[in-house]
Design a protein around this motif. Structure first.
Motif, PDB file in Angstrom:
ATOM      1  N   GLY A 154       0.811  -1.216   0.000  1.00 54.58           N
ATOM      2  CA  GLY A 154       0.000   0.000   0.000  1.00 54.58           C
ATOM      3  C   GLY A 154       0.843   1.264   0.000  1.00 54.58           C
ATOM      4  O   GLY A 154       0.319   2.372  -0.050  1.00 54.58           O
ATOM      5  N   LEU A 155       2.151   1.117   0.068  1.00 56.54           N
ATOM      6  CA  LEU A 155       3.037   2.286   0.174  1.00 56.54           C
ATOM      7  C   LEU A 155       3.531   2.812  -1.169  1.00 56.54           C
ATOM      8  O   LEU A 155       4.083   3.903  -1.245  1.00 56.54           O
ATOM      9  CB  LEU A 155       4.285   1.918   1.002  1.00 56.54           C
ATOM     10  CG  LEU A 155       4.136   1.811   2.511  1.00 56.54           C
ATOM     11  CD1 LEU A 155       5.481   1.430   3.120  1.00 56.54           C
ATOM     12  CD2 LEU A 155       3.659   3.132   3.097  1.00 56.54           C
ATOM     13  N   ALA A 156       3.341   2.025  -2.229  1.00 55.71           N
ATOM     14  CA  ALA A 156       4.082   2.277  -3.470  1.00 55.71           C
ATOM     15  C   ALA A 156       3.991   3.702  -4.006  1.00 55.71           C
ATOM     16  O   ALA A 156       5.013   4.304  -4.333  1.00 55.71           O
ATOM     17  CB  ALA A 156       3.638   1.283  -4.542  1.00 55.71           C
ATOM     18  N   SER A 157       2.784   4.271  -4.094  1.00 56.58           N
ATOM     19  CA  SER A 157       2.730   5.602  -4.717  1.00 56.58           C
ATOM     20  C   SER A 157       3.361   6.661  -3.815  1.00 56.58           C
ATOM     21  O   SER A 157       3.917   7.645  -4.306  1.00 56.58           O
ATOM     22  CB  SER A 157       1.319   5.995  -5.147  1.00 56.58           C
ATOM     23  OG  SER A 157       0.351   5.301  -4.448  1.00 56.58           O
ATOM     24  N   MET A 158       3.294   6.457  -2.504  1.00 57.41           N
ATOM     25  CA  MET A 158       3.959   7.397  -1.588  1.00 57.41           C
ATOM     26  C   MET A 158       5.475   7.290  -1.710  1.00 57.41           C
ATOM     27  O   MET A 158       6.202   8.280  -1.668  1.00 57.41           O
ATOM     28  CB  MET A 158       3.501   7.133  -0.155  1.00 57.41           C
ATOM     29  CG  MET A 158       2.052   7.502   0.060  1.00 57.41           C
ATOM     30  SD  MET A 158       1.469   7.171   1.733  1.00 57.41           S
ATOM     31  CE  MET A 158       0.733   5.568   1.505  1.00 57.41           C
ATOM     32  N   ILE A 159       5.944   6.027  -1.864  1.00 57.26           N
ATOM     33  CA  ILE A 159       7.387   5.815  -2.069  1.00 57.26           C
ATOM     34  C   ILE A 159       7.838   6.551  -3.332  1.00 57.26           C
ATOM     35  O   ILE A 159       8.859   7.242  -3.335  1.00 57.26           O
ATOM     36  CB  ILE A 159       7.693   4.304  -2.197  1.00 57.26           C
ATOM     37  CG1 ILE A 159       7.521   3.615  -0.847  1.00 57.26           C
ATOM     38  CG2 ILE A 159       9.094   4.078  -2.754  1.00 57.26           C
ATOM     39  CD1 ILE A 159       7.608   2.100  -0.911  1.00 57.26           C
ATOM     40  N   TYR A 160       7.041   6.424  -4.396  1.00 56.31           N
ATOM     41  CA  TYR A 160       7.414   7.073  -5.653  1.00 56.31           C
ATOM     42  C   TYR A 160       7.508   8.578  -5.477  1.00 56.31           C
ATOM     43  O   TYR A 160       8.436   9.227  -5.937  1.00 56.31           O
ATOM     44  CB  TYR A 160       6.383   6.745  -6.747  1.00 56.31           C
ATOM     45  CG  TYR A 160       6.563   5.388  -7.394  1.00 56.31           C
ATOM     46  CD1 TYR A 160       7.568   4.522  -6.983  1.00 56.31           C
ATOM     47  CD2 TYR A 160       5.729   4.974  -8.421  1.00 56.31           C
ATOM     48  CE1 TYR A 160       7.719   3.284  -7.574  1.00 56.31           C
ATOM     49  CE2 TYR A 160       5.879   3.735  -9.031  1.00 56.31           C
ATOM     50  CZ  TYR A 160       6.866   2.890  -8.600  1.00 56.31           C
ATOM     51  OH  TYR A 160       7.024   1.671  -9.199  1.00 56.31           O
ATOM     52  N   LEU A 161       6.509   9.140  -4.807  1.00 56.30           N
ATOM     53  CA  LEU A 161       6.481  10.586  -4.649  1.00 56.30           C
ATOM     54  C   LEU A 161       7.707  11.070  -3.876  1.00 56.30           C
ATOM     55  O   LEU A 161       8.368  12.043  -4.261  1.00 56.30           O
ATOM     56  CB  LEU A 161       5.195  10.995  -3.936  1.00 56.30           C
ATOM     57  CG  LEU A 161       4.949  12.488  -3.978  1.00 56.30           C
ATOM     58  CD1 LEU A 161       4.653  12.928  -5.408  1.00 56.30           C
ATOM     59  CD2 LEU A 161       3.800  12.862  -3.063  1.00 56.30           C
ATOM     60  N   LYS A 162       8.013  10.380  -2.778  1.00 51.40           N
ATOM     61  CA  LYS A 162       9.182  10.794  -1.991  1.00 51.40           C
ATOM     62  C   LYS A 162      10.473  10.584  -2.792  1.00 51.40           C
ATOM     63  O   LYS A 162      11.400  11.382  -2.709  1.00 51.40           O
ATOM     64  CB  LYS A 162       9.252  10.021  -0.659  1.00 51.40           C
ATOM     65  CG  LYS A 162       8.100  10.255   0.288  1.00 51.40           C
ATOM     66  CD  LYS A 162       7.788  11.719   0.516  1.00 51.40           C
ATOM     67  CE  LYS A 162       8.713  12.386   1.531  1.00 51.40           C
ATOM     68  NZ  LYS A 162       8.302  13.804   1.774  1.00 51.40           N
ATOM     69  N   ALA A 163      10.508   9.497  -3.559  1.00 49.13           N
ATOM     70  CA  ALA A 163      11.697   9.232  -4.382  1.00 49.13           C
ATOM     71  C   ALA A 163      11.873  10.331  -5.423  1.00 49.13           C
ATOM     72  O   ALA A 163      12.990  10.805  -5.660  1.00 49.13           O
ATOM     73  CB  ALA A 163      11.574   7.863  -5.060  1.00 49.13           C
ATOM     74  N   ILE A 164      10.773  10.750  -6.036  1.00 50.83           N
ATOM     75  CA  ILE A 164      10.833  11.803  -7.058  1.00 50.83           C
ATOM     76  C   ILE A 164      11.335  13.099  -6.424  1.00 50.83           C
ATOM     77  O   ILE A 164      12.210  13.780  -6.960  1.00 50.83           O
ATOM     78  CB  ILE A 164       9.440  11.994  -7.705  1.00 50.83           C
ATOM     79  CG1 ILE A 164       9.139  10.806  -8.616  1.00 50.83           C
ATOM     80  CG2 ILE A 164       9.376  13.303  -8.481  1.00 50.83           C
ATOM     81  CD1 ILE A 164       7.691  10.708  -9.054  1.00 50.83           C
ATOM     82  N   GLU A 165      10.804  13.414  -5.251  1.00 52.79           N
ATOM     83  CA  GLU A 165      11.278  14.612  -4.548  1.00 52.79           C
ATOM     84  C   GLU A 165      12.757  14.496  -4.207  1.00 52.79           C
ATOM     85  O   GLU A 165      13.465  15.492  -4.108  1.00 52.79           O
ATOM     86  CB  GLU A 165      10.461  14.832  -3.270  1.00 52.79           C
ATOM     87  CG  GLU A 165       9.041  15.294  -3.556  1.00 52.79           C
ATOM     88  CD  GLU A 165       8.182  15.371  -2.299  1.00 52.79           C
ATOM     89  OE1 GLU A 165       7.014  15.754  -2.441  1.00 52.79           O
ATOM     90  OE2 GLU A 165       8.663  15.030  -1.201  1.00 52.79           O
ATOM     91  N   GLY A 166      13.216  13.256  -4.018  1.00 53.06           N
ATOM     92  CA  GLY A 166      14.631  13.035  -3.702  1.00 53.06           C
ATOM     93  C   GLY A 166      15.502  12.943  -4.941  1.00 53.06           C
ATOM     94  O   GLY A 166      16.697  12.678  -4.828  1.00 53.06           O
ATOM     95  N   GLY A 167      14.919  13.097  -6.130  1.00 52.45           N
ATOM     96  CA  GLY A 167      15.743  13.129  -7.336  1.00 52.45           C
ATOM     97  C   GLY A 167      15.526  11.998  -8.313  1.00 52.45           C
ATOM     98  O   GLY A 167      16.200  11.918  -9.336  1.00 52.45           O
ATOM     99  N   CYS A 168      14.609  11.079  -8.015  1.00 52.47           N
ATOM    100  CA  CYS A 168      14.350   9.949  -8.918  1.00 52.47           C
ATOM    101  C   CYS A 168      13.778  10.444 -10.252  1.00 52.47           C
ATOM    102  O   CYS A 168      12.950  11.344 -10.290  1.00 52.47           O
ATOM    103  CB  CYS A 168      13.378   8.999  -8.237  1.00 52.47           C
ATOM    104  SG  CYS A 168      12.619   7.804  -9.313  1.00 52.47           S
TER     105      CYS A 168
END
Ligand code: CO
Length: 454
Positions: free
Chosen positions: A220-234
């Motif tokens: 259930g975390l996947a889209s939140m992980i993506y968002l934080k990763a994108i903010e971190g430079g992904c």
């Protein structure tokens, strides 16, 4: 939209107590265009429909997906190669060529298990070279390469071949938690991969390569992980069209595009361009009801147990067969102990199966390592490669005794095999692609080719 996410995730600063020391100045991320890799035609149906989507169904949507503007489309590799021949009577190479023809605008991507290619054992370097060559020749642009132990020596050969034949070598780091898997460990790994020639990396960027994230929605975390990763430079995230997204698959393309719209991370993709594809994929999904794992929702228990979903269902069915369902808690507690003994391998194919079946035996056989699988023996002999941390020496001695163990790259022990394979299969294989079907899955390929030539 940005404000919405700030209120959802940005509670950290305001919650800091007044007396806390002044925080280091926050790095200002100016934003960057985010790309999406669409996994609908590979991981999504592998995860939700037992890898059964046929080429006929694929071709009803491939050219629509091609026009959306994805960074790439993952369409091949993983279990699709095996499944094509075994269940669909399809030639996997022909599938790839047809998808390439239908998708002239988008980069095509595949998943490759390092020295294991698309099989379950190490192959000799000549096989790796020819296999990668044929992948590129038949239409692959980006090859995502991983090894279950994150042993860089097991991806070396595939990376070299990928670059030699002009494709993009993306090396995936299998993320996991353990006492040895800290940031330094992963950064060190990423630097080694960069030195080896990796063009991009999955997960973490500390080395200046393009970084892509791949995860499943299970927790259930996947889209939140993506968002934080994108903010971190992904730079790029893996998603699937909504009718084949979420659950054990990836987050939905449309949701990610909508979430990033108007932010500094806009994908540039138009939501309208995806709408007409949705009913087509719903229709496709309805063709596979007997394999469909339906809507599993989310399973946050994985977060504390760290037991992947596939491993859990294996335990339950095996314990049921042994009439010992009541011992599930003991088995679950044994998994982290076995993992520690084995030097903390990430739990992905095939290490998850190796750790899981040994944990089961340790509980059911009335003593730890009283019985061991051949795979565990081979693992302790170093035949899968080097684990992230040292293995337990006592247990290693108990399991392999005086048997030799290796510390060099496992594939160094494999003699070239192509010439021998050519002799074995003879006229049944008409070209190198068919030869590789045989090398990968000898039994299945023989039947497949005999049927085709009959
Ligand atoms: Co996946």
């Amino acid at each position: 939209m940005a404000g919405f996410f700030k209120s959802l995730f940005g509670g950290g600063e305001s919650a800091a107590p007044a007396a806390a020391p002044a925080p280091a100045p926050k790095q200002v991320n100016k934003g960057h265009k985010v790309g999406i890799t669409d996994t609908t035609l590979r991981d999504a149906h592998q995860s939700l429909l037992a890898t059964r989507m046929s080429i006929d169904d694929i071709l009803t949507v491939a050219s629509d997906l091609d026009k959306v503007g994805f960074h790439s489309m993952e369409v091949w590799g993983g279990a699709t190669f095996d499944s094509c021949m075994r269940f669909l009577n399809e030639n996997p190479w022909e599938r790839l060529r047809k998808i390439r023809e239908a998708c002239p605008n988008t980069k095509l991507q595949m998943l490759l298990r390092g020295q294991n290619l698309l099989g379950y054992r190490h192959y000799s370097d000549d096989v790796v070279d020819l296999f990668v060559k044929k992948c590129v020749e038949n239409g692959i642009d980006i090859i995502r390469i991983f090894d279950a132990l994150n042993d860089v020596r097991n991806v070396e050969s595939a990376v070299r071949a990928t670059k030699k034949y002009g494709a993009h070598a993306q090396v995936a780091v299998s993320y996991t938690n353990s006492p040895v898997h800290n940031t330094e460990h992963f950064v060190g790994l990423a630097k080694k991969l960069k030195a080896m020639g990796a063009d991009s990396i999955c997960i973490k960027d500390e080395v200046g390569l393009m970084v892509q994230m791949h995860t499943h929605y299970t927790t259930g975390l996947a889209s939140m992980i993506y968002l934080k990763a994108i903010e971190g430079g992904c730079d790029v995230v893996d998603c699937a069209m909504s009718p084949l997204a979420m659950g054990t698959s990836q987050p939905a393309d449309e949701v990610m595009v909508a979430a990033l719209q108007g932010t500094p991370y806009d994908t540039g993709i138009k939501l309208e361009s995806m709408q007409p594809i949705v009913p087509k994929i719903k229709e496709i999904r309805s063709h596979y009801k007997e394999f469909d794992i339906a809507n599993p929702g989310v399973d946050p228990s994985v977060l504390s147990s760290q037991i992947p979903g596939g491993m859990m269902s294996n335990f339950l069915s095996q314990l049921k067969a042994a009439n010992a369902l009541d011992r599930i808690d003991e088995v679950l507690a044994e998994v982290p102990r076995v993992r520690k003994d084995m030097g903390y391998p990430p739990l992905v194919t095939p290490s998850s199966q190796i750790v899981g079946s040994q944990a089961l035996m340790n509980i059911l056989a009335g003593g730890r390592y009283k019985m061991v699988t051949n795979e565990v023996k081979a693992y302790f002999q170093g035949q899968y490669g080097q684990p992230p941390a040292p293995m337990d020496e006592e247990i290693k001695k108990q399991i392999i005794g005086n048997l030799p163990s290796i510390t060099h790259r496992p594939a160094d022990d494999l003699a070239p095999y192509l010439d021998e394979a050519r002799k074995e299969i003879g006229d049944l294989a008409k070209n190198d692609e068919e030869l590789l079907l045989y090398v990968m899955f000898p039994q299945v390929a023989k039947e497949f080719l005999a049927k085709k030539n009959a």
